[in-house]
Scaffold this active site. Sequence first.
Site, PDB file in Angstrom:
ATOM      1  N   ASP A   3      -4.065   8.105 -77.419  1.00 53.87           N
ATOM      2  CA  ASP A   3      -4.012   9.571 -77.404  1.00 53.87           C
ATOM      3  C   ASP A   3      -4.335  10.195 -78.754  1.00 53.87           C
ATOM      4  O   ASP A   3      -3.810  11.253 -79.117  1.00 53.87           O
ATOM      5  CB  ASP A   3      -2.623  10.061 -76.929  1.00 53.87           C
ATOM      6  N   LYS A  38      -9.559  10.556 -78.769  1.00 54.63           N
ATOM      7  CA  LYS A  38     -10.828   9.827 -78.585  1.00 54.63           C
ATOM      8  C   LYS A  38     -11.779  10.590 -77.677  1.00 54.63           C
ATOM      9  O   LYS A  38     -12.977  10.665 -77.933  1.00 54.63           O
ATOM     10  CB  LYS A  38     -10.552   8.430 -77.983  1.00 54.63           C
ATOM     11  N   GLY A  70      -6.195   8.523 -70.533  1.00 54.81           N
ATOM     12  CA  GLY A  70      -6.395   9.937 -70.220  1.00 54.81           C
ATOM     13  C   GLY A  70      -7.095  10.538 -71.412  1.00 54.81           C
ATOM     14  O   GLY A  70      -6.488  10.703 -72.463  1.00 54.81           O
ATOM     15  N   HIS A  71      -8.399  10.775 -71.286  1.00 55.37           N
ATOM     16  CA  HIS A  71      -9.198  11.267 -72.405  1.00 55.37           C
ATOM     17  C   HIS A  71      -9.556  12.733 -72.155  1.00 55.37           C
ATOM     18  O   HIS A  71     -10.276  13.043 -71.206  1.00 55.37           O
ATOM     19  CB  HIS A  71     -10.456  10.413 -72.576  1.00 55.37           C
ATOM     20  N   GLN A 105      -6.905   3.467 -75.004  1.00 52.85           N
ATOM     21  CA  GLN A 105      -5.642   3.110 -75.661  1.00 52.85           C
ATOM     22  C   GLN A 105      -5.825   3.079 -77.190  1.00 52.85           C
ATOM     23  O   GLN A 105      -6.700   3.757 -77.699  1.00 52.85           O
ATOM     24  CB  GLN A 105      -5.090   1.767 -75.145  1.00 52.85           C
TER      25      GLN A 105
END
Length: 429
Positions: free
Chosen positions: A13, A16, A40-41, A225
């Site tokens: 988080d 990225k 979750g990007h 990650q």
Amino acid sequence: MPSECVFGAQWGDEGKGKIIDRLAVGADYVVRYQGGANAGHTVVVGDEKFVLHLIPSGILHPGKVNVVGNGVALDPQALLSELDGLLERGVKVNGDNLRISASAHVIFDHHRVMDSLSEKWKGDGRIGTTGRGIGPCYSDKAARTGVRIGDLLEAERLAPRLKAALAEKNAWIVDLHKQAGIDFDEQLERFLALGERLRPFVGDVGGEIRRAHKAGKTILFEGAQGALLDIDHGTYPYVTSSNTGTAGIAAGAGFPANQIGGAYGIAKAYCTRVGEGPFPTEDHGDGGYKLRKEGNEYGATTGRPRRCGWFDATATQFTCEINGATGLIVTNLDVLSAFDTLRIGVSYSSNGVNLDGYPAGLIDLEEIEVEYEDHEGWGEDITMVRKWEDLPAKAKAYVERLEELVGTPIVMLSVGPERDQIIPRGLEA
Ligand code: GDP
Ligand code: IMO
Ligand code: MG
């Protein structure tokens, strides 16, 4: 731009998604090589916010080829829901701009069930996973009992593999955990149907990107990650189940490691972590509370509040070193504008003895103490700043100190979630 990669230099988080969306402008291909829908990007474009879980973060730029590599643990239902969500919002996604490896491993319902049962079983020792079936899927891959995306395209291949898998998994789910078993016929029918929908996207994507690279195209690898969640080098066992950094690329995308020209580590100007496990610079007091509030630190995948603390120079120095970072990109610098005093964790010590760098073992990490350096905050809004020269002197001094401690050039800063909220510092995008 040569072929390059972006990886998380902390516990995930780090921003990225935003940076990959930005760097994708100069790339022809954007390639995910590990992880799954645990990621979750977030990409913010004007008033619109997109949270990408499996589809690479280059998808919002027309003309880029987005690739899901063989190293990804792929939940077909999650991918198709994400795809439908993008189509509904007017984003073009088809077999030309989204390619999926036939060798990526499939996450079935039983993987998600096993993920949650195994967490319950662990009790206080739980990892705090995202519940997306990641660990069980990668376990099957390593045990050679997994099923791959290509298998979903042929009933004769899928049926015996799924039958064998379910016989074993149902024994675990029903006999040990006393939960309802998973029905083979229902799963077979559903996953064959999902396979049919995926068919236009599936192929030998490793070969495709190697050929593209030879033809002079630019590939951008998208890590999910963070390096401290890496299965080998992270805070084991409180990690995810893949190699999250540059080491994952060759295996997870079928791309030669020695052809990667640059590696950008992404780190927040402070630190967050979701789930359990050691976090040396965590601030359990007002500072942590304020970081969560100002940074809106809630998980993009699970909505869980993120644990918050200060920039950990020792850990970031280690993650940049182990991943061969050629540059560090520092995000969320704007969040620190709200603080009078900023802290940087500069070194670790144990029993009063200064440790030389980052300790390899988890026990050490749980026992260490952090030496902090306090810096005066700059106390003004920097979200509109676009040039290094225009930053307040105290913000520049803070960034320069991070750079000195980590020992990797800070090549870009991010001062807000939107695409244009970038301050280049050597790396233009
Ligand atoms: P990822 O998993 O590394 O892509 O990061 P996430 O999307 O899970 O979390 C990063 C969060 O920070 C998202 O809500 C982004 O919109 C937001 N973000 C990214 N860069 C910045 C920044 O420079 N400043 C602020 N305030 N938010 C940012
Ligand atoms: P992105 O790509 C932050 C964490 C989980 C848990 C541990 C194991 O958005 O940075 P898993 O479901 O992978 O078995 O969970 O890893 N985790 C993440 N934390 N960002 C992520 O992805 C994460 N993906 C997994 O919270 O602690
Ligand atoms: Mg995220």
